[in-house]
Scaffold this motif. Sequence first.
Motif, PDB file in Angstrom:
ATOM      1  N   LYS A   2       0.830  -1.192   0.000  1.00  0.00           N
ATOM      2  CA  LYS A   2       0.000   0.000   0.000  1.00  0.00           C
ATOM      3  C   LYS A   2       0.867   1.247   0.000  1.00  0.00           C
ATOM      4  O   LYS A   2       1.953   1.270   0.566  1.00  0.00           O
ATOM      5  CB  LYS A   2      -0.906   0.009   1.238  1.00  0.00           C
ATOM      6  CG  LYS A   2      -1.956  -1.113   1.220  1.00  0.00           C
ATOM      7  CD  LYS A   2      -2.834  -1.022   2.450  1.00  0.00           C
ATOM      8  CE  LYS A   2      -3.898  -2.102   2.435  1.00  0.00           C
ATOM      9  NZ  LYS A   2      -4.751  -2.043   3.635  1.00  0.00           N
ATOM     10  N   PHE A   3       0.332   2.298  -0.652  1.00  0.00           N
ATOM     11  CA  PHE A   3       1.069   3.557  -0.715  1.00  0.00           C
ATOM     12  C   PHE A   3       1.193   4.156   0.678  1.00  0.00           C
ATOM     13  O   PHE A   3       2.228   4.687   1.058  1.00  0.00           O
ATOM     14  CB  PHE A   3       0.336   4.522  -1.649  1.00  0.00           C
ATOM     15  CG  PHE A   3       1.101   5.789  -1.911  1.00  0.00           C
ATOM     16  CD1 PHE A   3       2.188   5.792  -2.760  1.00  0.00           C
ATOM     17  CD2 PHE A   3       0.746   6.960  -1.286  1.00  0.00           C
ATOM     18  CE1 PHE A   3       2.900   6.954  -2.995  1.00  0.00           C
ATOM     19  CE2 PHE A   3       1.446   8.125  -1.514  1.00  0.00           C
ATOM     20  CZ  PHE A   3       2.521   8.120  -2.373  1.00  0.00           C
ATOM     21  N   PHE A   4       0.092   4.078   1.467  1.00  0.00           N
ATOM     22  CA  PHE A   4       0.115   4.570   2.842  1.00  0.00           C
ATOM     23  C   PHE A   4       0.153   3.399   3.799  1.00  0.00           C
ATOM     24  O   PHE A   4      -0.485   2.379   3.574  1.00  0.00           O
ATOM     25  CB  PHE A   4      -1.145   5.404   3.154  1.00  0.00           C
ATOM     26  CG  PHE A   4      -1.254   6.663   2.360  1.00  0.00           C
ATOM     27  CD1 PHE A   4      -0.487   7.762   2.680  1.00  0.00           C
ATOM     28  CD2 PHE A   4      -2.122   6.745   1.283  1.00  0.00           C
ATOM     29  CE1 PHE A   4      -0.593   8.933   1.940  1.00  0.00           C
ATOM     30  CE2 PHE A   4      -2.230   7.898   0.550  1.00  0.00           C
ATOM     31  CZ  PHE A   4      -1.463   8.995   0.873  1.00  0.00           C
ATOM     32  N   ALA A  76      -1.158  13.523   7.217  1.00  0.00           N
ATOM     33  CA  ALA A  76       0.026  14.374   7.132  1.00  0.00           C
ATOM     34  C   ALA A  76       0.377  14.671   5.682  1.00  0.00           C
ATOM     35  O   ALA A  76       0.726  15.809   5.332  1.00  0.00           O
ATOM     36  CB  ALA A  76       1.206  13.676   7.833  1.00  0.00           C
ATOM     37  N   PHE A  77       0.283  13.649   4.822  1.00  0.00           N
ATOM     38  CA  PHE A  77       0.565  13.833   3.399  1.00  0.00           C
ATOM     39  C   PHE A  77      -0.385  14.866   2.779  1.00  0.00           C
ATOM     40  O   PHE A  77       0.043  15.780   2.063  1.00  0.00           O
ATOM     41  CB  PHE A  77       0.426  12.486   2.686  1.00  0.00           C
ATOM     42  CG  PHE A  77       0.451  12.572   1.191  1.00  0.00           C
ATOM     43  CD1 PHE A  77       1.627  12.826   0.512  1.00  0.00           C
ATOM     44  CD2 PHE A  77      -0.724  12.418   0.452  1.00  0.00           C
ATOM     45  CE1 PHE A  77       1.647  12.908  -0.870  1.00  0.00           C
ATOM     46  CE2 PHE A  77      -0.708  12.497  -0.915  1.00  0.00           C
ATOM     47  CZ  PHE A  77       0.476  12.750  -1.584  1.00  0.00           C
ATOM     48  N   ILE A 107      10.404  23.598   1.971  1.00  0.00           N
ATOM     49  CA  ILE A 107      10.369  23.236   3.394  1.00  0.00           C
ATOM     50  C   ILE A 107       9.428  22.073   3.693  1.00  0.00           C
ATOM     51  O   ILE A 107       9.802  21.139   4.416  1.00  0.00           O
ATOM     52  CB  ILE A 107      10.037  24.472   4.256  1.00  0.00           C
ATOM     53  CG1 ILE A 107      11.222  25.452   4.227  1.00  0.00           C
ATOM     54  CG2 ILE A 107       9.707  24.066   5.691  1.00  0.00           C
ATOM     55  CD1 ILE A 107      10.993  26.730   5.002  1.00  0.00           C
ATOM     56  N   PRO A 108       8.176  22.054   3.178  1.00  0.00           N
ATOM     57  CA  PRO A 108       7.295  20.909   3.484  1.00  0.00           C
ATOM     58  C   PRO A 108       7.896  19.566   3.074  1.00  0.00           C
ATOM     59  O   PRO A 108       7.732  18.564   3.782  1.00  0.00           O
ATOM     60  CB  PRO A 108       6.026  21.216   2.679  1.00  0.00           C
ATOM     61  CG  PRO A 108       6.015  22.694   2.545  1.00  0.00           C
ATOM     62  CD  PRO A 108       7.449  23.081   2.406  1.00  0.00           C
ATOM     63  N   ILE A 122       9.112  10.727  -1.972  1.00  0.00           N
ATOM     64  CA  ILE A 122       9.382  10.814  -3.408  1.00  0.00           C
ATOM     65  C   ILE A 122       8.234  11.542  -4.114  1.00  0.00           C
ATOM     66  O   ILE A 122       8.458  12.425  -4.968  1.00  0.00           O
ATOM     67  CB  ILE A 122       9.566   9.411  -4.018  1.00  0.00           C
ATOM     68  CG1 ILE A 122      10.843   8.748  -3.477  1.00  0.00           C
ATOM     69  CG2 ILE A 122       9.615   9.481  -5.542  1.00  0.00           C
ATOM     70  CD1 ILE A 122      12.121   9.464  -3.838  1.00  0.00           C
ATOM     71  N   PHE A 123       7.014  11.194  -3.737  1.00  0.00           N
ATOM     72  CA  PHE A 123       5.844  11.818  -4.367  1.00  0.00           C
ATOM     73  C   PHE A 123       5.794  13.319  -4.066  1.00  0.00           C
ATOM     74  O   PHE A 123       5.485  14.137  -4.947  1.00  0.00           O
ATOM     75  CB  PHE A 123       4.568  11.126  -3.876  1.00  0.00           C
ATOM     76  CG  PHE A 123       3.358  11.434  -4.702  1.00  0.00           C
ATOM     77  CD1 PHE A 123       3.281  11.051  -6.032  1.00  0.00           C
ATOM     78  CD2 PHE A 123       2.285  12.114  -4.140  1.00  0.00           C
ATOM     79  CE1 PHE A 123       2.162  11.351  -6.795  1.00  0.00           C
ATOM     80  CE2 PHE A 123       1.162  12.411  -4.899  1.00  0.00           C
ATOM     81  CZ  PHE A 123       1.103  12.022  -6.231  1.00  0.00           C
ATOM     82  N   ILE A 124       6.101  13.697  -2.828  1.00  0.00           N
ATOM     83  CA  ILE A 124       6.088  15.114  -2.452  1.00  0.00           C
ATOM     84  C   ILE A 124       7.203  15.876  -3.174  1.00  0.00           C
ATOM     85  O   ILE A 124       7.011  17.029  -3.604  1.00  0.00           O
ATOM     86  CB  ILE A 124       6.217  15.260  -0.918  1.00  0.00           C
ATOM     87  CG1 ILE A 124       4.928  14.767  -0.251  1.00  0.00           C
ATOM     88  CG2 ILE A 124       6.489  16.708  -0.528  1.00  0.00           C
ATOM     89  CD1 ILE A 124       4.948  14.834   1.259  1.00  0.00           C
ATOM     90  N   VAL A 125       8.360  15.247  -3.330  1.00  0.00           N
ATOM     91  CA  VAL A 125       9.453  15.877  -4.082  1.00  0.00           C
ATOM     92  C   VAL A 125       9.025  16.130  -5.528  1.00  0.00           C
ATOM     93  O   VAL A 125       9.295  17.206  -6.094  1.00  0.00           O
ATOM     94  CB  VAL A 125      10.719  14.986  -4.044  1.00  0.00           C
ATOM     95  CG1 VAL A 125      11.744  15.464  -5.071  1.00  0.00           C
ATOM     96  CG2 VAL A 125      11.341  15.008  -2.658  1.00  0.00           C
TER      97      VAL A 125
END
Length: 426
Positions: A2-4, A76-77, A107-108, A122-125
């Motif tokens: 799962k992703f999460f 959080a994501f 920053i996040p 990785i997804f947030i980047v």
Amino acid sequence: MKFFETSKYFSLKKSTYITLRWIGFFGQLLAIFTVYTFLGFEFNFLLANFIVLAGVLSNLFLIYIYKKTQLSERSAFIFLIIDILQLTFLLYLTGGVANPFVIFLIIPSIFSSFNLGFRINIFIVIITSICILSLTFFYQPLPSPLNLTTSFNDYVYYSIPLALISALIFMNYFALAFEDQTRLRKEALSRMDEVMAKEHELLSLGGQAAAAAHSLGTPLSTIKLVSQELKKQFKDQKEVEKDIELLVSQVDRCNEILKRLSLNGNDEDDFIDEDLTIKDYLDEIITSFENISDKNFIFNFDQNSNHQKIIKSIEIIYGLRNFIGNANKFAKKNIFITLKSDSEFTEITVEDDGLGYPGDILPKIGEPYLKTFNADQKSRAGLGLGIFIGKTLLEKNFANVNCRNSKTRSGAEVVIKWMNKDLFNI
């Protein structure tokens, strides 16, 4: 997979995260008001405030609707993505990547690298990089009193997003690497604390057992004596005599149990709290290994001139045992232990005739969970946890520990050195 991870929670408390967001929103409002009112920059003032208001509403949602004290990984994501998009829209209205405050966009992502899983980072980047590239080509310029984008040539302008994305990737990589090392170190320290707690518990139990053996010895002897007298008095009454014999046998059994529970019968009761010299401690440790090992332990203390006793320290004993045990594990045949001391220093050297530390892990000796790529030694190598625990415990007690390959023998060498003023005041 799962992703999460639904069972995983944000390591930061919700209240702390909310406070950090309040500080960020206040800073945004202050910057908008200052630039619009005092510097006279022209941009969509109302829409900029509305974007900040949307962030404020999301914080109010966290306070009044989201009831959990810890943020789940999914929540959080979502809120970190909201923070990234909210700041992206603000920058869109105020000059895009030419706005100096664009640095806050990364920053996040860095924040998440310390708290969330690898895939989410990785997804947030990726999302942050897309936002930076979008702001490079799509933005509202600041026409008055200065259009920032006209102040740069193309080389300088396009280097801004390139620098931001590079910084984003490298900072996340280092944050993830640092977090992984910190996690391993915490696990190793936790393991060390468990081991030491067990050692103290066993020592305490041994002391209590020895005390119990002494304390109960007299009443049990009295019971046995009275039982023997009763047996003589009731020797013609078979039923009573049988019960008395059972009572005597149970008294003997109690004595045996108490003797086994004590450290070593009545012989070593004084050793529980007795202060000894470093040589005496080494003698005890070496003897314990000689009883279970077929290797030779060569103890040289000819240069030991200091015979002062030290306070019994389980941490020092366990640290020394770890290094001597490690030498016993990897030695071919011989373990050499040398004790030197004078008026200023006390030094213990532990050497073996094994293969020594693998060259690829030698610079990292003292860190937990190490792995060698040396095929010849890989099958015999451990994880470095014993060295980590021993080194940490001894350094905690003011020792200087140096692990290296011996210059005079084929194996490893550990040099443990104290200043006497530190060792004798532990």
